[in-house]
Design a protein around this motif. Structure first.
Motif, PDB file in Angstrom:
ATOM      1  N   ALA A 162       0.826  -1.212   0.000  1.00 12.57           N
ATOM      2  CA  ALA A 162       0.000   0.000   0.000  1.00 12.57           C
ATOM      3  C   ALA A 162       0.859   1.261   0.000  1.00 12.57           C
ATOM      4  O   ALA A 162       0.536   2.227  -0.700  1.00 12.57           O
ATOM      5  CB  ALA A 162      -0.949  -0.003   1.198  1.00 12.57           C
ATOM      6  N   ILE A 163       1.932   1.273   0.759  1.00  7.36           N
ATOM      7  CA  ILE A 163       2.757   2.483   0.813  1.00  7.36           C
ATOM      8  C   ILE A 163       3.446   2.719  -0.533  1.00  7.36           C
ATOM      9  O   ILE A 163       3.518   3.845  -1.021  1.00  7.36           O
ATOM     10  CB  ILE A 163       3.774   2.459   1.985  1.00  7.36           C
ATOM     11  N   THR A 164       3.890   1.656  -1.173  1.00  6.77           N
ATOM     12  CA  THR A 164       4.551   1.788  -2.468  1.00  6.77           C
ATOM     13  C   THR A 164       3.554   2.185  -3.560  1.00  6.77           C
ATOM     14  O   THR A 164       3.805   3.107  -4.341  1.00  6.77           O
ATOM     15  CB  THR A 164       5.245   0.465  -2.843  1.00  6.77           C
ATOM     16  N   GLU A 165       2.433   1.501  -3.598  1.00  5.50           N
ATOM     17  CA  GLU A 165       1.453   1.751  -4.655  1.00  5.50           C
ATOM     18  C   GLU A 165       0.758   3.100  -4.501  1.00  5.50           C
ATOM     19  O   GLU A 165       0.425   3.743  -5.500  1.00  5.50           O
ATOM     20  CB  GLU A 165       0.428   0.617  -4.707  1.00  5.50           C
ATOM     21  N   PHE A 169       0.842   5.589  -7.651  1.00  2.14           N
ATOM     22  CA  PHE A 169      -0.371   6.065  -8.308  1.00  2.14           C
ATOM     23  C   PHE A 169      -0.802   7.457  -7.848  1.00  2.14           C
ATOM     24  O   PHE A 169      -1.784   7.996  -8.349  1.00  2.14           O
ATOM     25  CB  PHE A 169      -1.516   5.066  -8.099  1.00  2.14           C
ATOM     26  N   LYS A 170      -0.071   8.008  -6.872  1.00  5.32           N
ATOM     27  CA  LYS A 170      -0.428   9.333  -6.331  1.00  5.32           C
ATOM     28  C   LYS A 170      -1.902   9.360  -5.923  1.00  5.32           C
ATOM     29  O   LYS A 170      -2.648  10.279  -6.224  1.00  5.32           O
ATOM     30  CB  LYS A 170      -0.150  10.450  -7.351  1.00  5.32           C
ATOM     31  N   ASN A 171      -2.291   8.285  -5.214  1.00  6.41           N
ATOM     32  CA  ASN A 171      -3.678   8.119  -4.811  1.00  6.41           C
ATOM     33  C   ASN A 171      -3.706   7.230  -3.571  1.00  6.41           C
ATOM     34  O   ASN A 171      -2.811   6.414  -3.374  1.00  6.41           O
ATOM     35  CB  ASN A 171      -4.467   7.469  -5.953  1.00  6.41           C
ATOM     36  N   ASP A 172      -4.760   7.389  -2.768  1.00  9.00           N
ATOM     37  CA  ASP A 172      -4.837   6.578  -1.546  1.00  9.00           C
ATOM     38  C   ASP A 172      -5.680   5.314  -1.709  1.00  9.00           C
ATOM     39  O   ASP A 172      -5.887   4.584  -0.749  1.00  9.00           O
ATOM     40  CB  ASP A 172      -5.304   7.406  -0.357  1.00  9.00           C
ATOM     41  N   TRP A 173      -6.140   5.010  -2.914  1.00  8.66           N
ATOM     42  CA  TRP A 173      -6.936   3.790  -3.086  1.00  8.66           C
ATOM     43  C   TRP A 173      -6.179   2.529  -2.669  1.00  8.66           C
ATOM     44  O   TRP A 173      -6.794   1.616  -2.111  1.00  8.66           O
ATOM     45  CB  TRP A 173      -7.521   3.663  -4.505  1.00  8.66           C
ATOM     46  N   PRO A 174      -4.844   2.420  -2.890  1.00  8.23           N
ATOM     47  CA  PRO A 174      -4.168   1.200  -2.426  1.00  8.23           C
ATOM     48  C   PRO A 174      -4.228   1.028  -0.898  1.00  8.23           C
ATOM     49  O   PRO A 174      -4.261  -0.101  -0.404  1.00  8.23           O
ATOM     50  CB  PRO A 174      -2.722   1.383  -2.902  1.00  8.23           C
ATOM     51  N   ILE A 175      -4.263   2.131  -0.178  1.00  6.13           N
ATOM     52  CA  ILE A 175      -4.339   2.059   1.284  1.00  6.13           C
ATOM     53  C   ILE A 175      -5.703   1.519   1.694  1.00  6.13           C
ATOM     54  O   ILE A 175      -5.806   0.613   2.531  1.00  6.13           O
ATOM     55  CB  ILE A 175      -4.080   3.437   1.918  1.00  6.13           C
ATOM     56  N   PHE A 176      -6.754   2.059   1.090  1.00 10.42           N
ATOM     57  CA  PHE A 176      -8.105   1.572   1.395  1.00 10.42           C
ATOM     58  C   PHE A 176      -8.266   0.108   1.001  1.00 10.42           C
ATOM     59  O   PHE A 176      -8.882  -0.678   1.722  1.00 10.42           O
ATOM     60  CB  PHE A 176      -9.161   2.436   0.694  1.00 10.42           C
ATOM     61  N   MET A 177      -7.707  -0.272  -0.138  1.00 10.64           N
ATOM     62  CA  MET A 177      -7.796  -1.661  -0.590  1.00 10.64           C
ATOM     63  C   MET A 177      -7.061  -2.590   0.378  1.00 10.64           C
ATOM     64  O   MET A 177      -7.590  -3.637   0.776  1.00 10.64           O
ATOM     65  CB  MET A 177      -7.211  -1.791  -2.000  1.00 10.64           C
ATOM     66  N   ALA A 178      -5.867  -2.212   0.782  1.00  7.18           N
ATOM     67  CA  ALA A 178      -5.106  -3.039   1.727  1.00  7.18           C
ATOM     68  C   ALA A 178      -5.853  -3.169   3.052  1.00  7.18           C
ATOM     69  O   ALA A 178      -5.932  -4.265   3.626  1.00  7.18           O
ATOM     70  CB  ALA A 178      -3.719  -2.435   1.948  1.00  7.18           C
TER      71      ALA A 178
END
Length: 192
Positions: A162-165, A169-178
């Protein structure tokens, strides 16, 4: 500036440069220029750029771990504490100048002759993994060592991704997904 303040000023200034533009792209002369000190002064505090980088990594880790421990402690037991790392990551993402993980950014630039920095980064990642294991152990009872490792490793890998993605992607969607995937590792074992 007193010696301890100057020492800290060097770490902070060089650390900002390492984090925003990269370890290899940051030269000693630029650190000297940005700190406003003489070369001899810099070398009276640090023997090399590598030593400055290690001090920077250690400082970032210390601040991060204290903040993470505070995030966990402030939340209700159970799922909230187990997912606190993702809440912290979202807050880090929303702060100005988010460039991802300071360790992984540095690691990606290292050559084989930077073993000391590599060892520091590896130690920091192990510290994070062990802390997540403690959080798992504090929030889920009667787990075997293997179960604790499986859950904490899963949370750790989701966090690292999540921190890398989120930076990529300059977006917080990976954090929410994780954060939404993480409960798959423990949902049946924790009360909501």
């Amino acid at each position: 500036m007193q010696r301890p303040e100057l020492h800290q000023h060097i770490i902070t200034t060089a650390g900002h440069l390492f984090y925003t533009q990269g370890y290899n792209s940051t030269g000693i002369n630029e650190i000297i220029e940005k700190t406003g000190i003489a070369k001899a002064t810099l070398y009276s505090h640090f023997k090399s750029k590598e030593d400055i980088c290690i001090a920077y990594l250690e400082q970032r880790q210390s601040v991060f771990m204290e903040r993470l421990k505070s995030y966990v402690k402030e939340r209700a037991k159970g799922k909230n504490q187990l997912l606190a790392i993702f809440d912290l990551l979202r807050d880090l993402y929303l702060e100005e100048n988010f460039y991802g993980c300071w360790c992984l950014k540095t690691l990606g630039e290292l050559s084989a002759d930077h073993q000391k920095i590599f060892d520091v980064i590896q130690k920091q990642k192990k510290e994070l993994l062990l802390f997540i294991g403690e959080v798992v152990g504090d929030n889920i009872s009667n787990l075997s060592k293997a179960e604790t490792e499986k859950i904490s490793s899963g949370i750790y890998l989701l966090y690292e991704s999540a921190i890398t993605e989120s930076y990529l992607f300059k977006n917080d969607w990976p954090i929410f997904m994780a954060k939404s995937i993480a409960p798959n590792f423990f949902s049946e074992m924790v009360e909501e």
